[in-house]
Write a protein that holds these residues in place. Sequence first.
Motif, mmCIF file in Angstrom:
data_model
loop_
_atom_site.group_PDB
_atom_site.id
_atom_site.type_symbol
_atom_site.label_atom_id
_atom_site.label_comp_id
_atom_site.label_asym_id
_atom_site.label_seq_id
_atom_site.Cartn_x
_atom_site.Cartn_y
_atom_site.Cartn_z
ATOM 1 N N ILE A 30 22.728 54.815 80.622
ATOM 2 C CA ILE A 30 23.687 53.840 81.147
ATOM 3 C C ILE A 30 23.198 52.443 80.783
ATOM 4 O O ILE A 30 22.032 52.112 81.006
ATOM 5 C CB ILE A 30 23.841 53.965 82.676
ATOM 6 C CG1 ILE A 30 24.382 55.344 83.042
ATOM 7 C CG2 ILE A 30 24.744 52.865 83.227
ATOM 8 C CD1 ILE A 30 24.449 55.609 84.530
ATOM 9 N N VAL A 31 24.074 51.614 80.225
ATOM 10 C CA VAL A 31 23.741 50.236 79.883
ATOM 11 C C VAL A 31 24.661 49.313 80.681
ATOM 12 O O VAL A 31 25.866 49.538 80.744
ATOM 13 C CB VAL A 31 23.906 49.964 78.368
ATOM 14 C CG1 VAL A 31 23.541 48.523 78.038
ATOM 15 C CG2 VAL A 31 23.055 50.921 77.555
ATOM 16 N N LEU A 32 24.062 48.288 81.286
ATOM 17 C CA LEU A 32 24.806 47.305 82.068
ATOM 18 C C LEU A 32 25.000 46.054 81.220
ATOM 19 O O LEU A 32 24.037 45.529 80.658
ATOM 20 C CB LEU A 32 24.026 46.959 83.334
ATOM 21 C CG LEU A 32 23.533 48.143 84.156
ATOM 22 C CD1 LEU A 32 22.604 47.664 85.269
ATOM 23 C CD2 LEU A 32 24.690 48.923 84.730
ATOM 24 N N TYR A 33 26.235 45.576 81.145
ATOM 25 C CA TYR A 33 26.557 44.394 80.344
ATOM 26 C C TYR A 33 27.183 43.310 81.219
ATOM 27 O O TYR A 33 27.954 43.599 82.134
ATOM 28 C CB TYR A 33 27.596 44.732 79.271
ATOM 29 C CG TYR A 33 27.121 45.684 78.210
ATOM 30 C CD1 TYR A 33 26.477 45.223 77.073
ATOM 31 C CD2 TYR A 33 27.353 47.057 78.331
ATOM 32 C CE1 TYR A 33 26.062 46.106 76.078
ATOM 33 C CE2 TYR A 33 26.937 47.935 77.338
ATOM 34 C CZ TYR A 33 26.298 47.451 76.221
ATOM 35 O OH TYR A 33 25.893 48.320 75.252
ATOM 36 N N VAL A 34 26.854 42.064 80.900
ATOM 37 C CA VAL A 34 27.534 40.907 81.476
ATOM 38 C C VAL A 34 27.941 40.037 80.291
ATOM 39 O O VAL A 34 27.087 39.622 79.500
ATOM 40 C CB VAL A 34 26.635 40.110 82.443
ATOM 41 C CG1 VAL A 34 27.366 38.884 82.967
ATOM 42 C CG2 VAL A 34 26.186 40.988 83.599
ATOM 43 N N GLY A 36 29.214 40.871 77.558
ATOM 44 C CA GLY A 36 28.814 41.493 76.301
ATOM 45 C C GLY A 36 27.315 41.494 76.054
ATOM 46 O O GLY A 36 26.860 41.984 75.034
ATOM 47 N N ILE A 37 26.549 40.966 76.987
ATOM 48 C CA ILE A 37 25.095 40.911 76.854
ATOM 49 C C ILE A 37 24.496 42.099 77.605
ATOM 50 O O ILE A 37 24.769 42.283 78.795
ATOM 51 C CB ILE A 37 24.536 39.595 77.442
ATOM 52 C CG1 ILE A 37 25.171 38.397 76.742
ATOM 53 C CG2 ILE A 37 23.018 39.561 77.330
ATOM 54 C CD1 ILE A 37 24.911 37.081 77.450
ATOM 55 N N SER A 38 23.703 42.894 76.927
ATOM 56 C CA SER A 38 23.076 44.035 77.596
ATOM 57 C C SER A 38 21.922 43.511 78.448
ATOM 58 O O SER A 38 20.975 42.933 77.946
ATOM 59 C CB SER A 38 22.582 45.047 76.568
ATOM 60 O OG SER A 38 21.817 44.407 75.572
ATOM 61 N N LEU A 39 22.060 43.706 79.743
ATOM 62 C CA LEU A 39 21.054 43.180 80.677
ATOM 63 C C LEU A 39 20.193 44.252 81.310
ATOM 64 O O LEU A 39 19.131 43.949 81.840
ATOM 65 C CB LEU A 39 21.726 42.383 81.796
ATOM 66 C CG LEU A 39 22.333 41.056 81.410
ATOM 67 C CD1 LEU A 39 22.859 40.341 82.644
ATOM 68 C CD2 LEU A 39 21.316 40.176 80.706
ATOM 69 N N GLY A 40 20.632 45.478 81.296
ATOM 70 C CA GLY A 40 19.840 46.511 81.945
ATOM 71 C C GLY A 40 20.189 47.891 81.454
ATOM 72 O O GLY A 40 21.269 48.123 80.913
ATOM 73 N N VAL A 41 19.236 48.780 81.639
ATOM 74 C CA VAL A 41 19.418 50.183 81.281
ATOM 75 C C VAL A 41 19.023 51.021 82.482
ATOM 76 O O VAL A 41 18.001 50.762 83.127
ATOM 77 C CB VAL A 41 18.537 50.571 80.072
ATOM 78 C CG1 VAL A 41 18.577 52.065 79.818
ATOM 79 C CG2 VAL A 41 18.972 49.812 78.834
ATOM 80 N N ILE A 42 19.834 52.004 82.796
ATOM 81 C CA ILE A 42 19.500 52.963 83.839
ATOM 82 C C ILE A 42 19.284 54.305 83.158
ATOM 83 O O ILE A 42 20.163 54.796 82.452
ATOM 84 C CB ILE A 42 20.623 53.068 84.889
ATOM 85 C CG1 ILE A 42 20.815 51.724 85.587
ATOM 86 C CG2 ILE A 42 20.305 54.169 85.898
ATOM 87 C CD1 ILE A 42 22.001 51.685 86.522
ATOM 88 N N GLU A 43 18.112 54.840 83.344
ATOM 89 C CA GLU A 43 17.759 56.127 82.746
ATOM 90 C C GLU A 43 17.807 57.180 83.840
ATOM 91 O O GLU A 43 17.139 57.051 84.860
ATOM 92 C CB GLU A 43 16.350 56.046 82.144
ATOM 93 C CG GLU A 43 15.900 57.277 81.424
ATOM 94 C CD GLU A 43 16.644 57.515 80.129
ATOM 95 O OE1 GLU A 43 16.817 58.698 79.781
ATOM 96 O OE2 GLU A 43 17.052 56.556 79.477
ATOM 97 N N LEU A 44 18.606 58.189 83.648
ATOM 98 C CA LEU A 44 18.732 59.269 84.623
ATOM 99 C C LEU A 44 17.936 60.478 84.140
ATOM 100 O O LEU A 44 17.919 60.781 82.955
ATOM 101 C CB LEU A 44 20.192 59.646 84.808
ATOM 102 C CG LEU A 44 21.121 58.493 85.209
ATOM 103 C CD1 LEU A 44 22.565 58.957 85.213
ATOM 104 C CD2 LEU A 44 20.723 57.939 86.557
ATOM 105 N N LYS A 45 17.304 61.157 85.068
ATOM 106 C CA LYS A 45 16.484 62.320 84.733
ATOM 107 C C LYS A 45 16.918 63.518 85.560
ATOM 108 O O LYS A 45 17.479 63.375 86.648
ATOM 109 C CB LYS A 45 15.004 62.030 85.033
ATOM 110 C CG LYS A 45 14.412 60.925 84.196
ATOM 111 C CD LYS A 45 14.313 61.388 82.780
ATOM 112 C CE LYS A 45 13.666 60.354 81.891
ATOM 113 N NZ LYS A 45 13.848 60.661 80.496
ATOM 114 N N ARG A 46 16.627 64.698 85.051
ATOM 115 C CA ARG A 46 16.839 65.929 85.825
ATOM 116 C C ARG A 46 15.943 65.895 87.056
ATOM 117 O O ARG A 46 14.897 65.245 87.065
ATOM 118 C CB ARG A 46 16.470 67.152 84.985
ATOM 119 C CG ARG A 46 17.382 67.406 83.817
ATOM 120 C CD ARG A 46 16.968 68.697 83.109
ATOM 121 N NE ARG A 46 15.554 68.701 82.727
ATOM 122 C CZ ARG A 46 15.096 68.240 81.566
ATOM 123 N NH1 ARG A 46 15.919 67.758 80.681
ATOM 124 N NH2 ARG A 46 13.819 68.282 81.295
#
Length: 79
Positions: A30-34, A36-46
Motif C-alpha cells: 500500500i502506498v499513500l500519496y498526497v 501525487g507525492i508518495s509519502l508512505g508505504v504500508i507493508e502487510l504481512k501474513r
Amino acid sequence: MIDWQNPEANDFAIAEGVTVKGELKKRLVIVLYVNGISLGVIELKRSSVSVSEGISQNLDNQKKPLFKTFFHHAVGDSG
C-alpha cells in the motif's frame, strides 16, 4: 507541494500493489500519496510472520536504492 495549513486543499490517494522496477523489482503493498507525492508505504504481512521480522524488512527496504529512487522520482515527477 503540500498545503499544510489547509489539509482539505490537498489530494489524498491510496494505491495497492504498486510495482517499482529497477535492478530488482519490488512490489509495495500500500502506498499513500498526497498531491501525487508518495509519502508512505504500508507493508502487510501474513499472521505467521513476526512483527519484528516485518519491521526489520521495512527498515532494510528503506536503505535500498530502488526504494529511495521510487520516492525521489515521485516527488520530482509531481512538480
